[in-house]
Scaffold this active site. Structure first.
Site, PDB file in Angstrom:
ATOM      1  N   THR A 132      63.319 -46.769 -44.842  1.00  0.00           N
ATOM      2  CA  THR A 132      63.650 -45.384 -44.534  1.00  0.00           C
ATOM      3  C   THR A 132      63.782 -44.524 -45.789  1.00  0.00           C
ATOM      4  O   THR A 132      64.116 -45.040 -46.864  1.00  0.00           O
ATOM      5  CB  THR A 132      64.976 -45.361 -43.742  1.00  0.00           C
ATOM      6  OG1 THR A 132      65.431 -44.021 -43.613  1.00  0.00           O
ATOM      7  CG2 THR A 132      66.078 -46.155 -44.450  1.00  0.00           C
ATOM      8  N   ASP A 133      63.615 -43.215 -45.620  1.00  0.00           N
ATOM      9  CA  ASP A 133      63.844 -42.292 -46.742  1.00  0.00           C
ATOM     10  C   ASP A 133      65.326 -42.192 -47.103  1.00  0.00           C
ATOM     11  O   ASP A 133      65.687 -41.700 -48.172  1.00  0.00           O
ATOM     12  CB  ASP A 133      63.274 -40.892 -46.432  1.00  0.00           C
ATOM     13  CG  ASP A 133      63.827 -40.243 -45.169  1.00  0.00           C
ATOM     14  OD1 ASP A 133      64.691 -40.850 -44.511  1.00  0.00           O
ATOM     15  OD2 ASP A 133      63.391 -39.114 -44.842  1.00  0.00           O
ATOM     16  N   GLU A 134      66.204 -42.632 -46.174  1.00  0.00           N
ATOM     17  CA  GLU A 134      67.650 -42.460 -46.416  1.00  0.00           C
ATOM     18  C   GLU A 134      68.147 -43.268 -47.608  1.00  0.00           C
ATOM     19  O   GLU A 134      69.222 -42.993 -48.137  1.00  0.00           O
ATOM     20  CB  GLU A 134      68.456 -42.842 -45.167  1.00  0.00           C
ATOM     21  CG  GLU A 134      68.089 -41.984 -43.984  1.00  0.00           C
ATOM     22  CD  GLU A 134      69.149 -41.903 -42.909  1.00  0.00           C
ATOM     23  OE1 GLU A 134      70.279 -42.363 -43.121  1.00  0.00           O
ATOM     24  OE2 GLU A 134      68.821 -41.357 -41.845  1.00  0.00           O
ATOM     25  N   TYR A 158      74.616 -47.521 -43.120  1.00  0.00           N
ATOM     26  CA  TYR A 158      73.243 -47.804 -42.673  1.00  0.00           C
ATOM     27  C   TYR A 158      72.269 -47.770 -43.855  1.00  0.00           C
ATOM     28  O   TYR A 158      71.527 -48.732 -44.091  1.00  0.00           O
ATOM     29  CB  TYR A 158      72.803 -46.797 -41.598  1.00  0.00           C
ATOM     30  CG  TYR A 158      71.301 -46.752 -41.401  1.00  0.00           C
ATOM     31  CD1 TYR A 158      70.626 -47.827 -40.823  1.00  0.00           C
ATOM     32  CD2 TYR A 158      70.544 -45.648 -41.820  1.00  0.00           C
ATOM     33  CE1 TYR A 158      69.240 -47.806 -40.666  1.00  0.00           C
ATOM     34  CE2 TYR A 158      69.165 -45.614 -41.657  1.00  0.00           C
ATOM     35  CZ  TYR A 158      68.518 -46.696 -41.084  1.00  0.00           C
ATOM     36  OH  TYR A 158      67.150 -46.679 -40.938  1.00  0.00           O
ATOM     37  N   SER A 159      72.286 -46.660 -44.609  1.00  0.00           N
ATOM     38  CA  SER A 159      71.276 -46.545 -45.675  1.00  0.00           C
ATOM     39  C   SER A 159      71.535 -47.554 -46.786  1.00  0.00           C
ATOM     40  O   SER A 159      70.586 -48.062 -47.402  1.00  0.00           O
ATOM     41  CB  SER A 159      71.181 -45.113 -46.207  1.00  0.00           C
ATOM     42  OG  SER A 159      72.429 -44.623 -46.602  1.00  0.00           O
ATOM     43  N   ALA A 160      72.825 -47.880 -47.019  1.00  0.00           N
ATOM     44  CA  ALA A 160      73.126 -48.896 -48.034  1.00  0.00           C
ATOM     45  C   ALA A 160      72.572 -50.256 -47.600  1.00  0.00           C
ATOM     46  O   ALA A 160      72.034 -51.020 -48.418  1.00  0.00           O
ATOM     47  CB  ALA A 160      74.634 -48.978 -48.268  1.00  0.00           C
ATOM     48  N   LYS A 162      69.988 -50.755 -45.603  1.00  0.00           N
ATOM     49  CA  LYS A 162      68.525 -50.723 -45.720  1.00  0.00           C
ATOM     50  C   LYS A 162      68.115 -50.828 -47.195  1.00  0.00           C
ATOM     51  O   LYS A 162      67.130 -51.486 -47.535  1.00  0.00           O
ATOM     52  CB  LYS A 162      67.963 -49.435 -45.111  1.00  0.00           C
ATOM     53  CG  LYS A 162      68.046 -49.338 -43.602  1.00  0.00           C
ATOM     54  CD  LYS A 162      67.234 -50.373 -42.847  1.00  0.00           C
ATOM     55  CE  LYS A 162      65.736 -50.184 -42.948  1.00  0.00           C
ATOM     56  NZ  LYS A 162      64.984 -51.131 -42.080  1.00  0.00           N
ATOM     57  N   VAL A 214      75.958 -29.977 -32.122  1.00  0.00           N
ATOM     58  CA  VAL A 214      75.375 -29.811 -33.462  1.00  0.00           C
ATOM     59  C   VAL A 214      76.465 -30.108 -34.489  1.00  0.00           C
ATOM     60  O   VAL A 214      77.531 -29.484 -34.467  1.00  0.00           O
ATOM     61  CB  VAL A 214      74.838 -28.368 -33.628  1.00  0.00           C
ATOM     62  CG1 VAL A 214      74.432 -28.110 -35.073  1.00  0.00           C
ATOM     63  CG2 VAL A 214      73.668 -28.139 -32.676  1.00  0.00           C
TER      64      VAL A 214
END
Ligand code: NAD
Ligand code: DAU
Length: 358
Positions: A132-134, A158-160, A162, A214
């Site tokens: 992912t780009d994250e 999550y991004s950590a 990945k 939002v």
């Protein structure tokens, strides 16, 4: 044949369906069928001899080793992951278990299998890791888009997780010579997207007359890619990518979250107008509700997709305008799919994630 993990999820199922639209090569699917995995996505392949589905965990080394020995795939495409940022904030453990430890076990079994192949098969084998780009963190408004050499700066559990899996994949190439490919893609949207994520959540809530939540000021930016374009990019990298290389995938479609929600509302106004008697306004945008922001919310993602275009000749086929129209139409045409995935577990998640926000 190829082995595809996470094939009953959003992108994995689109990938397998698209694969058979282009190839006759067999696919072994391995999926744990977590809340996000749905065999109904692959129902059209039920009697298709080219497709073998196995329920199981990428972290189950014995099972993975057995599948590799039995089916002898020429490639593994790894989609399996816990994928929702908000869930990783409420409970990171599953993300560590699958995205890091699971990827490690998968890599280790693949390395053993690959080491035993004859020279030609060994040279032709590929392990493609879908990321992912994250992992690159958050961009300021005027910073250039993420290139493949951008520093890793993950901000959510999550991004950590990945990012950690990307590092393991890289290390298996560098240390053992495993022919890996890594793709880092921006936000996907399209059919079979689980309605916990922004676009499908807004569509299904609007159709049910529920609030459209939002986060914060809605000015966060994501770079959107129609899922079938992601699938074509993965096929392209699998076929032509150079082992050890990373390819960023994106559609050059930066939009604020508020723009996305307004676009969905406008399409629903066109496809399924509300009655004039609707209160407070006969338009879906009246359902927009600002709620407390996501903790640590990344402000902007944007992908520089020039490398995959220049080196492999890949380009997306859809613009955002064409892709989002198809997507809204798909949800209107597949409301029984939506009703079935909105199980008891789904309702518990909605309660957990949204009830604590102002
Ligand atoms: P998803 O949550 O819809 O699907 C994930 C699938 O993996 C599910 O079918 C689930 O059952 C399966 N799975 C989970 N843990 C498993 C395990 N331990 N063993 C085997 N299977 C397991 O996710 P998605 O949106 O389809 O994302 C797929 C991949 O693409 C992920 O690796 C994600 O990080 C990456 N990605 C997603 C996006 C996006 O916008 N959705 C963008 C870029 C990259
Ligand atoms: O960038 C790629 C990533 O995109 C993938 O790696 C992830 O697996 C995928 O889930 C997605 O992550 P995001 O966090 O960007 O997607 P999500 O749909 O959860 O949220 C998109 C934006 O919308 C984000 O800024 C948060 C916001 N949002 C989300 C939800 C669910 C809201 O404002 N309200 C909501 O209810």
């Amino acid at each position: 044949m190829i082995l595809v993990t996470g094939s009953a999820g959003f992108i994995g199922s689109n990938f397998v369906l698209d694969w058979f639209a282009q190839h006759d090569e067999a696919v072994v699917s391995l999926d744990k069928l977590t809340y996000a995995g749905n065999l109904e996505n692959l129902a059209s392949l039920k009697n298709d001899k080219r497709h073998i589905f196995v329920q199981g965990d990428i972290g189950d080394a014995a099972l993975v080793g057995k599948l590799l020995a039995q089916y002898r795939p020429r490639a593994v495409v790894n989609f399996a992951a816990e994928s929702h940022v908000d869930r990783s904030i409420h409970g990171p453990e599953d993300f560590i278990r699958t995205n890091i430890v699971g990827t490690f076990h998968l890599l280790e079994e693949v390395r053993v299998y690959w080491s035993g192949l004859a020279d030609k098969e060994k040279a032709e084998f590929r392990f493609l890791h879908v990321s992912t780009d994250e992992v690159y963190g958050s961009l300021a408004k005027d910073e250039p888009a993420f290139s493949e050499t951008h520093r890793y700066e993950p901000n959510s559990p999550y991004s950590a997780s990945k990012a950690a899996s990307d590092h393991l994949v890289r290390a298996y190439h560098h240390t053992y010579g495993l022919p890996v490919l890594t793709t880092n893609c921006s936000n996907n949207y399209g059919p079979y997207h689980f309605p916990e994520k922004l676009i499908p959540l807004m569509i299904v809530n609007a159709l049910a007359g529920k609030a459209l939540p939002v986060y914060g000021d809605g000015q966060q930016i994501r770079d959107w890619l129609y899922v079938r374009d992601h699938c074509s990019a993965i096929r392209c990298v699998l076929e032509k990518g150079r082992p050890g290389e990373v390819y960023n995938i994106g559609g050059w479609n930066e939009k604020t979250n508020l723009e996305i929600v307004h676009t969905i509302c406008a399409l629903l106004d066109e496809f399924r107008p509300l009655p004039a008697s609707h209160s407070p306004l006969p338009a879906y945008r009246s359902l927009i509700t600002y709620v407390q922001d996501r903790p640590g919310h990344d402000r902007r993602y944007a992908i520089d997709a020039r490398k995959i275009e220049r080196e492999l000749g890949w380009k997306p086929a859809e613009t955002f305008a064409t892709g989002i129209r198809k997507t809204v139409q798909w949800y209107l045409d597949n409301q029984s799919w939506v009703n079935r995935v909105q199980s008891g577990d789904y309702r518990n998640w909605v309660e957990k994630n949204y009830s604590g926000r102002d």
